[in-house]
Scaffold this motif. Structure first.
Motif, short mmCIF file in Angstrom:
data_model
loop_
_atom_site.label_atom_id
_atom_site.label_comp_id
_atom_site.label_asym_id
_atom_site.label_seq_id
_atom_site.Cartn_x
_atom_site.Cartn_y
_atom_site.Cartn_z
N LEU A 45 0.84 -1.19 0.00
CA LEU A 45 0.00 0.00 0.00
C LEU A 45 0.88 1.24 0.00
O LEU A 45 1.79 1.36 0.81
N HIS A 46 0.60 2.15 -0.92
CA HIS A 46 1.24 3.46 -0.93
C HIS A 46 0.17 4.45 -0.51
O HIS A 46 -0.85 4.60 -1.17
N LEU A 47 0.42 5.15 0.61
CA LEU A 47 -0.59 6.03 1.19
C LEU A 47 -0.12 7.47 1.14
O LEU A 47 0.88 7.83 1.75
N ASP A 48 -0.85 8.30 0.40
CA ASP A 48 -0.61 9.74 0.36
C ASP A 48 -1.75 10.49 1.02
O ASP A 48 -1.66 11.68 1.24
N GLY A 49 -2.84 9.80 1.33
CA GLY A 49 -4.01 10.41 1.95
C GLY A 49 -4.01 10.21 3.45
O GLY A 49 -2.97 10.07 4.08
N VAL A 50 -5.22 10.17 4.02
CA VAL A 50 -5.39 10.07 5.47
C VAL A 50 -6.17 8.81 5.80
O VAL A 50 -7.19 8.53 5.18
N VAL A 51 -5.66 8.06 6.80
CA VAL A 51 -6.40 6.91 7.33
C VAL A 51 -6.56 7.14 8.82
O VAL A 51 -5.57 7.28 9.53
N ARG A 52 -7.80 7.19 9.27
CA ARG A 52 -8.11 7.28 10.70
C ARG A 52 -8.62 5.92 11.13
O ARG A 52 -9.82 5.67 11.11
N GLY A 66 1.00 11.74 3.45
CA GLY A 66 0.26 10.68 4.11
C GLY A 66 0.16 10.91 5.61
O GLY A 66 1.05 11.48 6.23
N HIS A 67 -0.96 10.44 6.19
CA HIS A 67 -1.23 10.65 7.61
C HIS A 67 -2.02 9.45 8.12
O HIS A 67 -3.04 9.09 7.54
N VAL A 68 -1.52 8.83 9.21
CA VAL A 68 -2.21 7.70 9.82
C VAL A 68 -2.45 8.01 11.29
O VAL A 68 -1.53 8.39 12.00
N ARG A 80 7.41 8.64 5.38
CA ARG A 80 7.82 10.00 5.02
C ARG A 80 6.82 11.00 5.57
O ARG A 80 7.11 12.17 5.66
N GLY A 81 5.63 10.53 5.92
CA GLY A 81 4.56 11.39 6.40
C GLY A 81 4.42 11.34 7.91
O GLY A 81 5.39 11.19 8.64
N ARG A 82 3.17 11.43 8.40
CA ARG A 82 2.89 11.56 9.82
C ARG A 82 2.12 10.34 10.33
O ARG A 82 1.14 9.92 9.72
N VAL A 83 2.56 9.82 11.49
CA VAL A 83 1.89 8.69 12.14
C VAL A 83 1.66 9.04 13.60
O VAL A 83 2.59 9.43 14.30
#
Length: 142
Positions: A45-52, A66-68, A80-83
Motif C-alpha cells: 500500500l502506498h498512502l498519500d491520503g489520510v487513514v483514521r 500521508g497521515h495515519v 515519510r509522512g505523519r503517524v
C-alpha cells in the motif's frame, strides 16, 4: 485438443514457474482521500491520503502527504509522512520528513536525519529456545 484456454492464459502459464506467486500491483490511496476505519490487505500500500483507523498490510509506504491515526502492522514500513499511533513491523525506515508519535516495535529500525520520533523503540523479542527437561528418576516402592 479442444481446450477453452486462450493464448494469453497459455502464455501466463509458461512464463510463471509452477508454484510461484504472480506479483501484485501496489494499491494507492491518493492525497485527496480520507478513510475513516481500518484498512487491511495482503499486498503493498502506498498512502498519500489520510487513514483514521488501524492499518494492516504486507508493505506500507507512507508518502510526505500521508497521515495515519491508528496502529500500523506490516512486514516493512517506509515513513515519510505523519503517524500518530504504534508501528509493528520487521523493518521500519523513518525518512527525513517523517513524524512519528508512538511506539515502534521492530527487528530493524533506521532513522534518517531530520525525522521526528517520539515514543519507545522496542526490539522484537525472539522466543528463547526451549530446553528439554531431564526425565526424573522413578521412585521405587518397597
Amino acid at each position: 485438443m479442444f481446450s477453452k484456454a486462450t493464448k494469453a492464459d497459455k502464455a501466463q502459464e509458461l512464463s510463471a514457474p509452477a508454484g510461484a506467486k504472480t506479483p501484485k500491483a501496489a494499491s494507492l490511496i491518493g492525497q485527496d482521500l480520507v478513510i475513516e476505519g481500518s484498512v487491511s490487505g495482503e499486498g503493498e500500500l502506498h498512502l498519500d491520503g489520510v487513514v483514521r483507523g488501524d492499518l494492516r498490510v504486507e508493505r506500507l509506504t507512507l508518502g510526505e502527504t500521508g497521515h495515519v491515526e491508528g496502529s500500523i502492522q506490516a512486514e516493512s514500513v517506509d515513513i515519510r509522512g505523519r503517524v500518530i499511533g504504534s508501528i509493528t513491523a520487521k523493518q521500519v525506515r523513518l525518512h527525513g520528513a517523517a513524524h512519528v508519535d508512538g511506539d515502534i516495535t521492530h527487528e530493524q529500525l533506521s532513522v534518517e536525519t531530520g525525522a521526528f520520533f517520539q515514543g519507545r523503540s522496542l526490539k522484537f523479542q525472539r522466543p528463547a529456545p526451549v530446553a528439554l527437561a531431564a526425565p526424573e528418576p522413578e521412585a521405587q516402592s518397597a
